[in-house]
Scaffold this motif. Structure first.
Motif, PDB file in Angstrom:
ATOM      1  N   ARG A 196      35.960  33.739  44.399  1.00  0.00           N
ATOM      2  CA  ARG A 196      36.685  32.642  45.052  1.00  0.00           C
ATOM      3  C   ARG A 196      36.857  31.454  44.107  1.00  0.00           C
ATOM      4  O   ARG A 196      37.862  30.742  44.178  1.00  0.00           O
ATOM      5  CB  ARG A 196      35.976  32.243  46.335  1.00  0.00           C
ATOM      6  CG  ARG A 196      36.152  33.288  47.415  1.00  0.00           C
ATOM      7  CD  ARG A 196      35.647  32.843  48.766  1.00  0.00           C
ATOM      8  NE  ARG A 196      36.016  33.815  49.760  1.00  0.00           N
ATOM      9  CZ  ARG A 196      35.176  34.715  50.288  1.00  0.00           C
ATOM     10  NH1 ARG A 196      33.907  34.738  49.916  1.00  0.00           N
ATOM     11  NH2 ARG A 196      35.604  35.571  51.187  1.00  0.00           N
ATOM     12  N   GLN A 205      36.722  39.200  50.224  1.00  0.00           N
ATOM     13  CA  GLN A 205      36.614  39.557  51.635  1.00  0.00           C
ATOM     14  C   GLN A 205      35.980  40.935  51.817  1.00  0.00           C
ATOM     15  O   GLN A 205      35.181  41.143  52.733  1.00  0.00           O
ATOM     16  CB  GLN A 205      37.984  39.507  52.308  1.00  0.00           C
ATOM     17  CG  GLN A 205      38.514  38.106  52.489  1.00  0.00           C
ATOM     18  CD  GLN A 205      39.944  38.084  53.004  1.00  0.00           C
ATOM     19  OE1 GLN A 205      40.594  39.117  53.136  1.00  0.00           O
ATOM     20  NE2 GLN A 205      40.437  36.884  53.279  1.00  0.00           N
ATOM     21  N   SER A 206      36.313  41.869  50.951  1.00  0.00           N
ATOM     22  CA  SER A 206      35.703  43.200  51.020  1.00  0.00           C
ATOM     23  C   SER A 206      34.206  43.127  50.747  1.00  0.00           C
ATOM     24  O   SER A 206      33.409  43.820  51.394  1.00  0.00           O
ATOM     25  CB  SER A 206      36.364  44.145  50.018  1.00  0.00           C
ATOM     26  OG  SER A 206      37.698  44.384  50.365  1.00  0.00           O
ATOM     27  N   VAL A 223      35.970  47.545  45.387  1.00  0.00           N
ATOM     28  CA  VAL A 223      36.118  46.240  44.729  1.00  0.00           C
ATOM     29  C   VAL A 223      35.919  46.391  43.228  1.00  0.00           C
ATOM     30  O   VAL A 223      36.691  45.853  42.422  1.00  0.00           O
ATOM     31  CB  VAL A 223      35.124  45.213  45.313  1.00  0.00           C
ATOM     32  CG1 VAL A 223      35.075  43.950  44.471  1.00  0.00           C
ATOM     33  CG2 VAL A 223      35.498  44.882  46.746  1.00  0.00           C
ATOM     34  N   GLY A 236      45.737  36.535  45.328  1.00  0.00           N
ATOM     35  CA  GLY A 236      45.824  37.518  46.401  1.00  0.00           C
ATOM     36  C   GLY A 236      44.801  38.620  46.263  1.00  0.00           C
ATOM     37  O   GLY A 236      44.065  38.927  47.201  1.00  0.00           O
ATOM     38  N   TYR A 237      44.730  39.235  45.097  1.00  0.00           N
ATOM     39  CA  TYR A 237      43.790  40.352  45.000  1.00  0.00           C
ATOM     40  C   TYR A 237      42.342  39.900  44.798  1.00  0.00           C
ATOM     41  O   TYR A 237      41.419  40.584  45.220  1.00  0.00           O
ATOM     42  CB  TYR A 237      44.220  41.420  44.002  1.00  0.00           C
ATOM     43  CG  TYR A 237      44.266  41.069  42.542  1.00  0.00           C
ATOM     44  CD1 TYR A 237      43.120  40.987  41.777  1.00  0.00           C
ATOM     45  CD2 TYR A 237      45.480  40.893  41.908  1.00  0.00           C
ATOM     46  CE1 TYR A 237      43.181  40.708  40.433  1.00  0.00           C
ATOM     47  CE2 TYR A 237      45.560  40.624  40.559  1.00  0.00           C
ATOM     48  CZ  TYR A 237      44.401  40.535  39.823  1.00  0.00           C
ATOM     49  OH  TYR A 237      44.457  40.276  38.487  1.00  0.00           O
ATOM     50  N   GLU A 291      40.989  37.274  46.316  1.00  0.00           N
ATOM     51  CA  GLU A 291      40.533  36.933  47.673  1.00  0.00           C
ATOM     52  C   GLU A 291      40.284  38.203  48.479  1.00  0.00           C
ATOM     53  O   GLU A 291      39.319  38.275  49.238  1.00  0.00           O
ATOM     54  CB  GLU A 291      41.551  36.035  48.371  1.00  0.00           C
ATOM     55  CG  GLU A 291      41.102  35.548  49.734  1.00  0.00           C
ATOM     56  CD  GLU A 291      39.803  34.765  49.724  1.00  0.00           C
ATOM     57  OE1 GLU A 291      39.000  34.948  50.669  1.00  0.00           O
ATOM     58  OE2 GLU A 291      39.558  33.989  48.778  1.00  0.00           O
ATOM     59  N   HIS A 292      41.135  39.207  48.298  1.00  0.00           N
ATOM     60  CA  HIS A 292      40.912  40.493  48.971  1.00  0.00           C
ATOM     61  C   HIS A 292      39.583  41.104  48.530  1.00  0.00           C
ATOM     62  O   HIS A 292      38.832  41.647  49.354  1.00  0.00           O
ATOM     63  CB  HIS A 292      42.063  41.450  48.669  1.00  0.00           C
ATOM     64  CG  HIS A 292      41.858  42.828  49.191  1.00  0.00           C
ATOM     65  ND1 HIS A 292      41.912  43.122  50.541  1.00  0.00           N
ATOM     66  CD2 HIS A 292      41.561  43.987  48.562  1.00  0.00           C
ATOM     67  CE1 HIS A 292      41.665  44.409  50.712  1.00  0.00           C
ATOM     68  NE2 HIS A 292      41.457  44.948  49.516  1.00  0.00           N
ATOM     69  N   GLN A 312      32.561  41.881  53.849  1.00  0.00           N
ATOM     70  CA  GLN A 312      32.452  42.951  54.845  1.00  0.00           C
ATOM     71  C   GLN A 312      31.295  43.888  54.513  1.00  0.00           C
ATOM     72  O   GLN A 312      30.546  44.297  55.403  1.00  0.00           O
ATOM     73  CB  GLN A 312      33.747  43.766  54.917  1.00  0.00           C
ATOM     74  CG  GLN A 312      34.896  43.056  55.557  1.00  0.00           C
ATOM     75  CD  GLN A 312      36.176  43.893  55.489  1.00  0.00           C
ATOM     76  OE1 GLN A 312      36.320  44.779  54.647  1.00  0.00           O
ATOM     77  NE2 GLN A 312      37.100  43.600  56.389  1.00  0.00           N
TER      78      GLN A 312
END
Length: 127
Positions: A113, A34-35, A59, A27-28, A30-31, A38
């Protein structure tokens, strides 16, 4: 027979804890990936280095927050490689070198990932 059921209960508990830990890490991580994506999009599209720097620093601080847990549960070579990539991304952010930043940032997101993939309870990872 009591020992058998006791052993089954311990095995079930350990299996459940392992699966929960894998989902928690996934969970963290992947977060974080994604950051980073972005931040990279902000630089490529608008050349908004300040916002990209803020997202990336979030991050990096998240990595520092979870570093002990990651080092305790994952391969040290993998986590060390992520740390080296973080340092590269920080350097390219500071220099505002677009090409090198995009390459290093994409590599860092891919490494995060990959760590997620390594934590999934698949047959490939078990064997």
């Amino acid at each position: 027979m009591k020992r058998f059921w006791g052993a089954c209960a311990i095995l079930a508990l350990l299996t459940g804890a392992t699966i929960w830990q894998g989902h928690y890490i996934a969970g963290y991580l992947e977060h974080m990936a994604q950051s980073l994506d972005q931040a990279q999009a902000l630089v490529e599209k608008d050349e908004d280095w300040d916002q990209a720097r803020r997202l990336s620093e979030d991050v990096f601080s998240m990595w520092e927050t979870h570093k002990f847990h990651l080092h305790a549960t994952m391969n040290h070579q993998d986590t060390d490689q992520v740390l080296f990539s973080i340092q590269s991304v920080q350097q390219y952010l500071q220099l505002e070198e677009l090409d090198q930043y995009v390459a290093a940032n994409a590599q860092l997101a891919a490494q995060l990932r990959l760590l997620v993939e390594l934590e999934q309870p698949t047959l490939e990872n078990i064997l």
